[in-house]
Design an enzyme around this catalytic site. Structure first.
Site, PDB file in Angstrom:
ATOM      1  N   SER A   1      19.374  67.154 -40.451  1.00 32.02           N
ATOM      2  CA  SER A   1      18.092  66.829 -40.374  1.00 32.02           C
ATOM      3  C   SER A   1      16.411  66.973 -41.160  1.00 32.02           C
ATOM      4  CB  SER A   1      17.805  68.629 -39.612  1.00 32.02           C
ATOM      5  OG  SER A   1      18.178  69.136 -38.983  1.00 32.02           O
TER       6      SER A   1
ATOM      7  N   ARG B   1      29.437  68.121 -43.974  1.00 34.29           N
ATOM      8  CA  ARG B   1      29.223  67.065 -43.887  1.00 34.29           C
ATOM      9  C   ARG B   1      29.829  65.869 -45.058  1.00 34.29           C
ATOM     10  NH1 ARG B   1      22.947  67.426 -43.119  1.00 34.29           N
ATOM     11  NH2 ARG B   1      23.445  67.807 -45.134  1.00 34.29           N
TER      12      ARG B   1
END
Length: 170
Positions: free
Chosen positions: A132, A94
């Site tokens: 998450s 990411r």
């Protein structure tokens, strides 16, 4: 002809749209992709290993990919890859912080088995901020997580937050 088997490991607590993107794209790079759902007590998971496994299986089924399977494991990643006869480990990135950690892990894995390659896939630009850990935090504080996870996962996370009495002030 040798089948190219890849592993995409993770705790998937919970599985996000970013994970689904990496699964979809990673499945195109190998003949068979194994999603390795691992235990990681240091991450203090919200869902049990069995719940995460079922969640990932359902999400993979919804993607309609025929060359993907979900396997649970609790072992050194390289040992799991060897057992599955995988030659590729797929990791999603990411941000730069992810790269530093993943680069170090790839180097250690290469030291353990130089025949297993690590392939990094950049997250889709629209999905890059999703993690998450942040999805859980947003849910705990009453934020809307619907744009980060599928509808069924959203329902499971919200229900778990209620069940555990984790809802914070907002």
């Amino acid at each position: 002809m040798t089948r190219r088997i890849g592993i995409y490991p993770g705790t998937f607590d919970p599985i996000t749209l970013g994970h689904a993107d990496i699964i979809r794209r990673g499945s195109k790079l190998v003949d068979h992709l194994i999603i390795g759902v691992t235990t990681n007590p240091s991450k203090n998971p919200m869902f049990s290993t069995e719940e995460r496994f079922a969640m990932v299986e359902r999400e993979v089924a919804n993607l309609g990919l025929t060359n993907v399977e979900v396997v649970g494991f609790n072992a050194l990643l390289v040992k799991f890859a060897q057992k599955q006869r995988a030659s590729v480990i797929i990791r999603g990135l990411r941000a730069v912080a992810d790269f530093e950690y993943e680069y170090q892990m790839a180097g250690m894995n290469q030291q353990l088995d130089h025949a297993i390659e690590t392939v990094f896939l950049m997250a889709d630009v629209s999905l890059q901020p999703i993690a998450s850990k942040l999805v859980k935090e947003i849910a705990i504080y009453g934020g809307d997580i619907a744009r980060f996870v599928s509808a069924p996962v959203c329902e499971e996370v919200v229900a778990r937050v209620r069940e555990l009495g984790l809802k914070g002030d907002y």
